[in-house]
Design an enzyme around this catalytic site. Structure first.
Site, PDB file in Angstrom:
ATOM      1  N   HIS A 198      12.103   2.461 -11.775  1.00  0.00           N
ATOM      2  CA  HIS A 198      11.806   2.963 -10.437  1.00  0.00           C
ATOM      3  C   HIS A 198      10.302   2.823 -10.223  1.00  0.00           C
ATOM      4  O   HIS A 198       9.504   3.264 -11.063  1.00  0.00           O
ATOM      5  CB  HIS A 198      12.164   4.448 -10.323  1.00  0.00           C
ATOM      6  CG  HIS A 198      13.634   4.739 -10.203  1.00  0.00           C
ATOM      7  ND1 HIS A 198      14.555   4.266 -11.077  1.00  0.00           N
ATOM      8  CD2 HIS A 198      14.315   5.477  -9.284  1.00  0.00           C
ATOM      9  CE1 HIS A 198      15.757   4.695 -10.703  1.00  0.00           C
ATOM     10  NE2 HIS A 198      15.644   5.438  -9.618  1.00  0.00           N
ATOM     11  N   GLU A 201       8.690   4.038  -4.892  1.00  0.00           N
ATOM     12  CA  GLU A 201       9.561   4.899  -4.075  1.00  0.00           C
ATOM     13  C   GLU A 201       8.638   5.912  -3.395  1.00  0.00           C
ATOM     14  O   GLU A 201       8.388   5.828  -2.197  1.00  0.00           O
ATOM     15  CB  GLU A 201      10.608   5.596  -4.955  1.00  0.00           C
ATOM     16  CG  GLU A 201      11.517   6.569  -4.198  1.00  0.00           C
ATOM     17  CD  GLU A 201      12.438   7.377  -5.133  1.00  0.00           C
ATOM     18  OE1 GLU A 201      12.137   7.504  -6.338  1.00  0.00           O
ATOM     19  OE2 GLU A 201      13.459   7.917  -4.627  1.00  0.00           O
TER      20      GLU A 201
HETATM   21  N1  LIG Z   1      15.781   8.395  -6.361  1.00  0.00           N
HETATM   22  C1  LIG Z   1      15.413   8.745  -7.594  1.00  0.00           C
HETATM   23  N2  LIG Z   1      14.143   8.539  -7.984  1.00  0.00           N
HETATM   24  C2  LIG Z   1      13.755   8.881  -9.207  1.00  0.00           C
HETATM   25  N3  LIG Z   1      14.566   9.438 -10.112  1.00  0.00           N
HETATM   26  C3  LIG Z   1      15.833   9.664  -9.772  1.00  0.00           C
HETATM   27  N4  LIG Z   1      16.844  10.201 -10.461  1.00  0.00           N
HETATM   28  C4  LIG Z   1      17.918  10.210  -9.664  1.00  0.00           C
HETATM   29  N5  LIG Z   1      17.616   9.701  -8.466  1.00  0.00           N
HETATM   30  C5  LIG Z   1      16.311   9.338  -8.508  1.00  0.00           C
HETATM   31 ZN   LIG Z   2      17.199   6.053  -8.327  1.00  0.00          ZN
END
Ligand SMILES: Nc1ncnc2[nH]cnc12
Ligand SMILES: [Zn+2]
Length: 335
Positions: A198, A201
């Site tokens: 990730h 975001e």
């Molecule tokens: N959108 C997200 N961003 C980071 N960690 C997560 N764990 C579950 N969903 C998540």
């Molecule tokens: Zn995620």
């Protein structure tokens, strides 16, 4: 107006590449498992729990998500969770899934790694056999914990190595940059596993650079903040690095105020390999098909764009070229 109707979107062969199994825990199942395991939830009923699903940001959500995961205790619990998700996939026309799970959320509560793996992999195997849905499993490290903890987790997962296709990185992004985990992902690389993370975001474009250059990811999970750095956008296009974008998640967690402001179609039209995914559907109001529908309704996605997004999801998966071929051919026939 768009020309991609819901039946058409359902029949598209789609892969889901960004899905947290713990995020598929519907309130009804949460209450059922709490009762089965003799646990008390801090909500009077399903409606009271659902009405708590108002999030100002990622951390608001994560607090509830980790609390909810506490009802998962036995192998059967992990099986039931995973199986319920796969049944939703079958209804949505999903042909392949690469789900994440967060073992540290469970080992911290003394739920052994073996319990988690046994329940999840049995359901995934039934998914292939009974629903025709193929799958590859991804273990995620929690980035709010230490790199040492991630090393321990990797070690504990080694007996299950053959059930994993890749390792990812999730949880609270701000203040936990990819560079914090460079050494453990070097080890993941040495083990021959795939790498995803990730990034971008809630965190800045710089975290996407780090995920690419330091962790050597094959895909970026979310990545929508790449637009803040034109050189990064160009690199993602040039190298065709897939982004696993989660539209409903992004609006529910206020990454975008409104779906009409989401940048997924701009990224697609610029030539980026973007895909649509559901992230934590039980918390964000929709599984994969619902995310396609939301993008169509707010951003006017047409049939050709929907086909391209589905094609990207198959191409960006960890399936072999031979395994991808029949899905890509089916999509070609729809073009
Ligand atoms: N959108 C997200 N961003 C980071 N960690 C997560 N764990 C579950 N969903 C998540
Ligand atoms: Zn995620």
């Amino acid at each position: 107006m768009s020309d991609a109707d819901t039946g058409f979107l359902r029949t598209l062969p789609k892969a889901e590449l960004h899905l947290h199994l713990e995020g598929t825990l519907e309130p009804e199942l949460m209450f059922q498992l709490a009762e089965r395991n003799g646990l008390e939830l801090p909500y009077s009923d399903v409606d009271a729990l659902r009405s708590a699903y108002e999030f100002g940001n990622l951390q608001d959500f994560l607090d509830l998500y980790y609390q909810g995961a506490g009802v998962l205790q036995t192998e059967q619990d992990f099986y039931d969770l995973t199986w319920a998700y796969l049944e939703r996939c079958a209804a949505d026309g999903v042909v392949h899934v690469e789900p994440f799970f967060d073992p540290q959320t469970h080992t911290a509560r003394s739920i052994p790694m073996s319990t988690q793996f046994k329940g999840i992999t049995r359901a995934l195997s039934d998914g292939q056999e009974k629903l025709g849905i193929s799958s590859r499993l991804i273990l995620c490290f929690l980035r709010h914990l230490s790199e040492e903890d991630a090393f321990t987790t990797l070690q504990q997962a080694m007996p299950w190595r053959k059930h994993l296709v890749a390792v990812g990185l999730d949880s609270g992004e701000k203040g936990n940059p990819p560079e914090k985990f460079q050494r453990v992902f070097d080890e993941v690389h040495r083990l021959g596993l795939g790498i995803v993370a990730h990034a971008g975001e809630e965190g800045p474009a710089e975290y996407i650079w780090q995920a690419l250059n330091l962790l050597k990811v094959q895909r970026v999970d979310h990545g929508v903040r790449c637009v803040e750095d034109p050189a990064l956008v160009q690199k993602l296009i040039d190298d065709q690095i897939p982004l696993t974008v989660c539209p409903l998640s992004n609006t529910r967690l206020k990454v975008f105020d409104d779906m009409a402001e989401h940048n997924i179609m701009q990224l697609l039209e610029q030539g980026m390999c973007v895909t649509i995914n559901s992230d934590d559907p039980a918390y964000f109001g929709g599984y994969l098909l619902q995310n396609y529908i939301a993008v169509r309704d707010a951003l006017g996605m047409n049939e050709a764009q929907a086909i391209q997004l589905a094609r990207n999801s198959i191409s960006a998966s960890f399936l072999s070229e031979d395994e991808k071929a029949p899905h890509l051919q089916a999509l070609d026939r729809l073009s």
